[in-house]
Scaffold this active site. Structure first.
Site, PDB file in Angstrom:
ATOM      1  N   HIS A  99      39.082  67.276  81.409  1.00 22.05           N
ATOM      2  CA  HIS A  99      38.975  67.437  82.866  1.00 22.05           C
ATOM      3  C   HIS A  99      38.979  66.086  83.556  1.00 22.05           C
ATOM      4  O   HIS A  99      38.476  65.087  83.029  1.00 22.05           O
ATOM      5  CB  HIS A  99      37.746  68.267  83.255  1.00 22.05           C
ATOM      6  CG  HIS A  99      36.420  67.604  83.055  1.00 22.05           C
ATOM      7  ND1 HIS A  99      35.802  66.849  84.037  1.00 22.05           N
ATOM      8  CD2 HIS A  99      35.562  67.604  81.997  1.00 22.05           C
ATOM      9  CE1 HIS A  99      34.637  66.419  83.594  1.00 22.05           C
ATOM     10  NE2 HIS A  99      34.466  66.848  82.352  1.00 22.05           N
ATOM     11  N   ASP A 108      38.081  65.827  87.069  1.00 20.73           N
ATOM     12  CA  ASP A 108      37.111  65.766  88.161  1.00 20.73           C
ATOM     13  C   ASP A 108      35.828  65.117  87.677  1.00 20.73           C
ATOM     14  O   ASP A 108      35.558  65.064  86.471  1.00 20.73           O
ATOM     15  CB  ASP A 108      36.825  67.159  88.711  1.00 20.73           C
ATOM     16  CG  ASP A 108      36.263  68.106  87.655  1.00 20.73           C
ATOM     17  OD1 ASP A 108      36.882  68.233  86.577  1.00 20.73           O
ATOM     18  OD2 ASP A 108      35.197  68.703  87.889  1.00 20.73           O
ATOM     19  N   ASP A 116      32.477  60.794  81.125  1.00 22.23           N
ATOM     20  CA  ASP A 116      32.576  62.221  81.448  1.00 22.23           C
ATOM     21  C   ASP A 116      33.544  62.414  82.603  1.00 22.23           C
ATOM     22  O   ASP A 116      33.151  62.391  83.760  1.00 22.23           O
ATOM     23  CB  ASP A 116      31.183  62.745  81.809  1.00 22.23           C
ATOM     24  CG  ASP A 116      31.145  64.230  82.090  1.00 22.23           C
ATOM     25  OD1 ASP A 116      32.095  64.936  81.702  1.00 22.23           O
ATOM     26  OD2 ASP A 116      30.169  64.695  82.716  1.00 22.23           O
ATOM     27  N   GLU A 133      35.874  71.225  86.446  1.00 24.72           N
ATOM     28  CA  GLU A 133      34.927  71.482  85.356  1.00 24.72           C
ATOM     29  C   GLU A 133      33.489  71.264  85.792  1.00 24.72           C
ATOM     30  O   GLU A 133      32.580  71.953  85.323  1.00 24.72           O
ATOM     31  CB  GLU A 133      35.260  70.571  84.164  1.00 24.72           C
ATOM     32  CG  GLU A 133      34.577  70.966  82.868  1.00 24.72           C
ATOM     33  CD  GLU A 133      33.206  70.333  82.684  1.00 24.72           C
ATOM     34  OE1 GLU A 133      32.479  70.735  81.748  1.00 24.72           O
ATOM     35  OE2 GLU A 133      32.838  69.439  83.484  1.00 24.72           O
ATOM     36  N   GLU A 134      33.264  70.317  86.693  1.00 21.91           N
ATOM     37  CA  GLU A 134      31.910  69.973  87.104  1.00 21.91           C
ATOM     38  C   GLU A 134      31.324  70.936  88.128  1.00 21.91           C
ATOM     39  O   GLU A 134      30.160  70.809  88.500  1.00 21.91           O
ATOM     40  CB  GLU A 134      31.869  68.546  87.663  1.00 21.91           C
ATOM     41  CG  GLU A 134      32.251  67.462  86.665  1.00 21.91           C
ATOM     42  CD  GLU A 134      31.255  67.284  85.535  1.00 21.91           C
ATOM     43  OE1 GLU A 134      30.273  68.044  85.478  1.00 21.91           O
ATOM     44  OE2 GLU A 134      31.460  66.386  84.704  1.00 21.91           O
ATOM     45  N   ASP A 186      34.805  66.266  75.313  1.00 23.71           N
ATOM     46  CA  ASP A 186      33.916  66.189  76.470  1.00 23.71           C
ATOM     47  C   ASP A 186      32.448  66.340  76.074  1.00 23.71           C
ATOM     48  O   ASP A 186      31.673  66.944  76.800  1.00 23.71           O
ATOM     49  CB  ASP A 186      34.303  67.282  77.486  1.00 23.71           C
ATOM     50  CG  ASP A 186      33.561  67.141  78.804  1.00 23.71           C
ATOM     51  OD1 ASP A 186      33.108  66.037  79.117  1.00 23.71           O
ATOM     52  OD2 ASP A 186      33.442  68.156  79.517  1.00 23.71           O
ATOM     53  N   ARG A 200      20.295  76.969  81.313  1.00 17.99           N
ATOM     54  CA  ARG A 200      21.066  76.905  80.075  1.00 17.99           C
ATOM     55  C   ARG A 200      20.265  77.724  79.063  1.00 17.99           C
ATOM     56  O   ARG A 200      19.143  77.348  78.717  1.00 17.99           O
ATOM     57  CB  ARG A 200      21.234  75.458  79.608  1.00 17.99           C
ATOM     58  CG  ARG A 200      21.768  74.508  80.689  1.00 17.99           C
ATOM     59  CD  ARG A 200      23.157  74.888  81.173  1.00 17.99           C
ATOM     60  NE  ARG A 200      23.599  74.106  82.325  1.00 17.99           N
ATOM     61  CZ  ARG A 200      24.529  73.166  82.277  1.00 17.99           C
ATOM     62  NH1 ARG A 200      25.090  72.851  81.111  1.00 17.99           N
ATOM     63  NH2 ARG A 200      24.906  72.528  83.370  1.00 17.99           N
ATOM     64  N   HIS A 247      26.511  61.778  84.496  1.00 21.06           N
ATOM     65  CA  HIS A 247      25.914  62.285  85.747  1.00 21.06           C
ATOM     66  C   HIS A 247      24.850  61.345  86.307  1.00 21.06           C
ATOM     67  O   HIS A 247      24.096  61.740  87.196  1.00 21.06           O
ATOM     68  CB  HIS A 247      25.310  63.691  85.552  1.00 21.06           C
ATOM     69  CG  HIS A 247      26.315  64.735  85.203  1.00 21.06           C
ATOM     70  ND1 HIS A 247      26.085  66.085  85.382  1.00 21.06           N
ATOM     71  CD2 HIS A 247      27.567  64.646  84.692  1.00 21.06           C
ATOM     72  CE1 HIS A 247      27.144  66.776  84.987  1.00 21.06           C
ATOM     73  NE2 HIS A 247      28.051  65.904  84.556  1.00 21.06           N
TER      74      HIS A 247
END
Length: 468
Positions: free
Chosen positions: A87, A89, A118, A152-153, A178, A352, A441
């Site tokens: 990805h 983005d 990332d 993806e994010e 990833d 999660r 992130h």
């Protein structure tokens, strides 16, 4: 035929880094304020997609742009297809950087830029791995389809659109560069729940606004609130100084037009491991909870300060659960929006969850909380995913990793979600190595330059072993 894939990577190091720098200079954050028919997630992701496909076209691939949602190209021949999902983005850069997040720089062997780890860095390492196989004209019996997404994010709408509109049969097996080595063959489920509150509030103190967080899958690095009340600026400054010193955070307060504005800073990390961050929003609510707010403001702040603060595993909301193989459920309080004039103020909780948990149970548990008028779930979510370690693809990937590193290849299950789960026989594979410093992130995101070259060599041999 014996091929020194690392030597082949070394021949192309300068080219790899030049192409990567060009991609990293593109701000490919999703921007919903600029979405239109030609830019489904804003201009940035489209620009990154066009840039990457231009590189592939330069190198002799026949590329396809699927309506600016995603792109692909193929290499090789044969009936079976290996899918590689990456990805382009990135999450918002946020604040706190020592460098310009979109002007990549290498310092002490580390490449700093948003997307370096990332996922633009690993994407380029994997791209050059396939480029090596192509340029060496190695014999293959399967096809590789290299697929890049642009959402993806956020909601994965890029891949939903891609699978619905690309016109080809799905890859038979594949991986996403990833995550981390040696392999990620299991991923927890992923769902976001929204707690809804009304806004109007009266009392000695009145909450005008409360905002924190950039994405649901990020721990809020900071949060700010506006309010009125019978207190002086000097008193507030003293209280905030004591609170910040006691809690290990930083913050500031200002006064303007009779209203106070307080900001508290924490530390952002990936939302799959909220216990490793410092949630600026929950600390802000904890600070404000000492004042006499009433009504909807009190309900909003109490849920955050008394229930969500430091509850990373759903214990206070009665949702704690641990599966022997997939581990524990985690909960990230990711995005906060409150406005006194609004009838729908929200707290976004990203879960999660392992096998053994269902989303209806998550919703039912949250509906027992006092305060929210309603609980809803995101339209998009992912159920737990697992590929057995005995799968031939998994065995091949682990074998190549062991050959290049001398380390034992073992299965891993994570809370993060990758494009590897798009296929029934899909996994994540690299590009981070054991012991790496995870800055995904976060401010000052970086990747070790040497690790990118190592990963490219592993990817080249792994892809070749899977398609030769």
């Amino acid at each position: 035929m014996t091929i020194d894939f690392r030597a082949e990577v070394d021949k192309r190091k300068d080219d790899l880094m030049e192409d990567l720098f060009g991609l990293l200079r593109i701000n490919s954050e999703r921007d919903d304020s600029k979405v239109d028919e030609q830019h489904p997630f804003g201009p940035g992701p489209v620009k990154a997609l066009e840039h990457f496909l231009a590189l592939a076209k330069r190198d002799g691939y026949k590329t396809r742009n699927i309506d600016n949602y995603a792109g692909d190209f193929e290499f090789g021949q044969g009936d079976e297809v290996l899918g590689i999902f990456a990805h382009l983005d990135v999450v918002p850069a946020g604040s706190g950087w020592d460098t310009d997040p979109y002007e990549p720089v290498i310092k002490d062997g580390k490449l700093y830029a948003r997307g370096s780890s990332d996922d633009k860095g690993p994407t380029m390492a994997c791209y050059y791995a396939l480029k090596i196989i192509k340029e060496l004209n190695l014999p293959v019996s399967k096809r590789v389809r290299f697929i890049v997404g642009t959402d993806e994010e956020s909601g994965w709408d890029d891949m939903a659109y891609y699978f619905a509109h690309n016109g080809l049969k799905d890859p038979d097996f594949g991986f996403s560069p990833d995550a981390e080595f040696p392999i990620i063959n299991g991923e927890k489920g992923n769902i976001t729940a929204y707690l809804h509150f009304e806004g109007q509030n009266d009392g000695a103190f009145s909450l005008v606004s409360f905002n924190g967080g950039l994405r649901e899958n990020m721990v809020p690095e900071s949060a700010s609130a506006g309010f009125t009340g019978p207190i002086t600026l000097q008193e507030l400054e003293a209280k905030l100084a004591n609170f910040a010193a006691d809690q290990g955070v930083t913050g500031q307060v200002t006064e303007e037009a009779g209203a106070f504005h307080v900001t508290i800073h924490g530390k952002s990390v990936h939302g799959m491991m909220p216990q490793k961050g410092i949630n600026g929003a929950t600390y802000l609510a904890l600070f404000l909870s000492q004042f006499d707010f009433q009504g909807n403001a009190q309900a909003y702040l109490n849920v955050i300060a008394e229930t969500l603060h430091k509850d990373f595993f759903g214990e206070k909301v009665g949702l704690a659960y641990t599966d022997p193989k997939m581990g524990e459920l985690t909960m990230n309080a990711g995005v906060f929006h409150f406005n006194k004039e609004s009838e729908d103020n929200t707290i976004a909780l990203n879960f999660r969850y392992p096998q053994g948990v269902d989303v209806d149970g998550i919703k039912a548990g949250l509906e027992k909380l006092e305060g929210p008028k309603e609980v809803t779930l995101s339209e998009h979510g992912h159920v737990p995913h697992y590929v057995p370690v005995s799968d031939p693809m998994v065995q091949t990937l682990l074998s190549v990793y062991e050959k290049h590193t001398g380390l034992k290849g073992e299965e891993q299950i994570i809370g993060g979600g990758t494009f590897g789960r798009l296929l029934k026989r899909g996994v994540a594979y690299g590009a981070m190595f054991p012991g790496y410093v995870n800055t995904m992130h976060q401010a000052d995101e970086f990747t070790e330059v040497e690790d990118l070259y190592r990963a490219a060599a592993i990817y080249a041999e792994a892809i070749y072993e899977l398609i030769k």
